[in-house]
Enzyme design. Sequence first.
Site, PDB file in Angstrom:
ATOM      1  N   THR A  44       0.853  -1.167   0.005  1.00 37.78           N
ATOM      2  CA  THR A  44       0.052  -0.079   0.051  1.00 37.78           C
ATOM      3  C   THR A  44       0.970   1.216  -0.154  1.00 37.78           C
ATOM      4  O   THR A  44       0.356   2.128  -0.523  1.00 37.78           O
ATOM      5  CB  THR A  44      -0.976  -0.151   1.140  1.00 37.78           C
ATOM      6  OG1 THR A  44      -0.172  -0.455   2.397  1.00 37.78           O
ATOM      7  CG2 THR A  44      -2.144  -0.965   0.996  1.00 37.78           C
ATOM      8  N   THR A  45       2.079   0.996   0.686  1.00 36.90           N
ATOM      9  CA  THR A  45       2.957   2.285   0.560  1.00 36.90           C
ATOM     10  C   THR A  45       3.248   2.514  -1.068  1.00 36.90           C
ATOM     11  O   THR A  45       3.759   3.683  -1.342  1.00 36.90           O
ATOM     12  CB  THR A  45       4.319   2.081   1.491  1.00 36.90           C
ATOM     13  OG1 THR A  45       3.757   1.726   2.657  1.00 36.90           O
ATOM     14  CG2 THR A  45       5.158   3.423   1.445  1.00 36.90           C
ATOM     15  N   TYR A 107     -12.528  -4.366   3.026  1.00 29.72           N
ATOM     16  CA  TYR A 107     -14.141  -4.023   2.688  1.00 29.72           C
ATOM     17  C   TYR A 107     -14.916  -5.346   2.862  1.00 29.72           C
ATOM     18  O   TYR A 107     -16.073  -5.103   3.524  1.00 29.72           O
ATOM     19  CB  TYR A 107     -14.129  -3.374   1.519  1.00 29.72           C
ATOM     20  CG  TYR A 107     -15.257  -2.724   1.050  1.00 29.72           C
ATOM     21  CD1 TYR A 107     -15.804  -1.605   1.753  1.00 29.72           C
ATOM     22  CD2 TYR A 107     -16.525  -3.338   0.552  1.00 29.72           C
ATOM     23  CE1 TYR A 107     -17.303  -0.801   1.474  1.00 29.72           C
ATOM     24  CE2 TYR A 107     -17.850  -3.020   0.490  1.00 29.72           C
ATOM     25  CZ  TYR A 107     -18.079  -1.701   0.791  1.00 29.72           C
ATOM     26  OH  TYR A 107     -19.241  -1.155   0.638  1.00 29.72           O
ATOM     27  N   ARG A 138      -6.759  -0.938   8.545  1.00 27.07           N
ATOM     28  CA  ARG A 138      -7.201  -0.364   7.055  1.00 27.07           C
ATOM     29  C   ARG A 138      -8.022  -1.629   6.523  1.00 27.07           C
ATOM     30  O   ARG A 138      -8.967  -0.787   5.706  1.00 27.07           O
ATOM     31  CB  ARG A 138      -5.895  -0.381   6.393  1.00 27.07           C
ATOM     32  CG  ARG A 138      -4.854   0.748   6.581  1.00 27.07           C
ATOM     33  CD  ARG A 138      -5.331   2.165   6.104  1.00 27.07           C
ATOM     34  NE  ARG A 138      -4.197   3.238   6.658  1.00 27.07           N
ATOM     35  CZ  ARG A 138      -3.432   3.628   5.669  1.00 27.07           C
ATOM     36  NH1 ARG A 138      -3.357   2.997   4.650  1.00 27.07           N
ATOM     37  NH2 ARG A 138      -2.569   4.539   6.015  1.00 27.07           N
TER      38      ARG A 138
END
Length: 291
Positions: A44-45, A107, A138
């Site tokens: 994600t970075t 999600y 996250r």
Amino acid sequence: MFKGSLPALVTPFTADGELDMDTLKKLVEWHIDQGSHGLVPVGTTGESPTLTHEEHRIVVEEVVRLSAGRVPVIAGAGSNSTREGIGLIRHAQEVGADAALVVTPYYNKPTQAGLIAHYTALAEAVDLPIIIYNIPGRSVIDMLPETMGVLSHLPQIIGVKDATGRLERVSQQRITCGADFVQLSGEDATALGFNAHGGVGCISVTANVAPKLCAEFQEATLRGDYAAALEYQDRLMPLHHAIFVEPGLVGAKYAMSRLGLCDDRVRLPLVPLTDPTRRLIDAALEHAGLI
């Protein structure tokens, strides 16, 4: 094989928003020269949520090629779709990555049984070592130590990047997964305590900015020299904090731009840092002796 300081690489962009492969090449060489113990592209970075799948594959393949076996490469290969994740992890194996970093599905909020089914399907699709990325802040879902213990029996599931911020998890996971299970911190600020509990390294955002200091810090903990490690921690802590006042990859790219390493461009919905955060990062860079 997987231990020490492993930068979660940023993905540099050109002025027109495309992949900046020239800068990526320079960053790979710089990290290896600075003593980083491995590289983690397109987590994600690395802005994986806003890269296309084709861009994702290009970056992984290039980092593997550029590193040329000098340090291990752990390819980001996570998705909230098991089918998409299988495609990404198969590509990582095909191009020669040493392992894949796979985030818990975001999600969807799967149950613990769903997590077991997801990672089992990935493990059965490849021979590549898989490192679970547990970051409930996250992804919402938290993989419990008992669930990780079940998955640790699969030969491909070799470790975890733990970003829960709960240091007791290291000890709990040593019990459920065994002492040889590779536990890597996913949170720079608590990496000192993480290793004291039995961790062996950190997939680090700050290491994008201060790879030499982060590598030396990790080496101190791994040889049991916590007095030296604490000195590094004191030097790096303001930077750990400042980078994450706003989204960490934005902070990292800004700090890198101050060091002349890459541009601070990010893709929407992320936006450049506010001026107060820039000042905090500038002060932290000075405190660490980097500017």
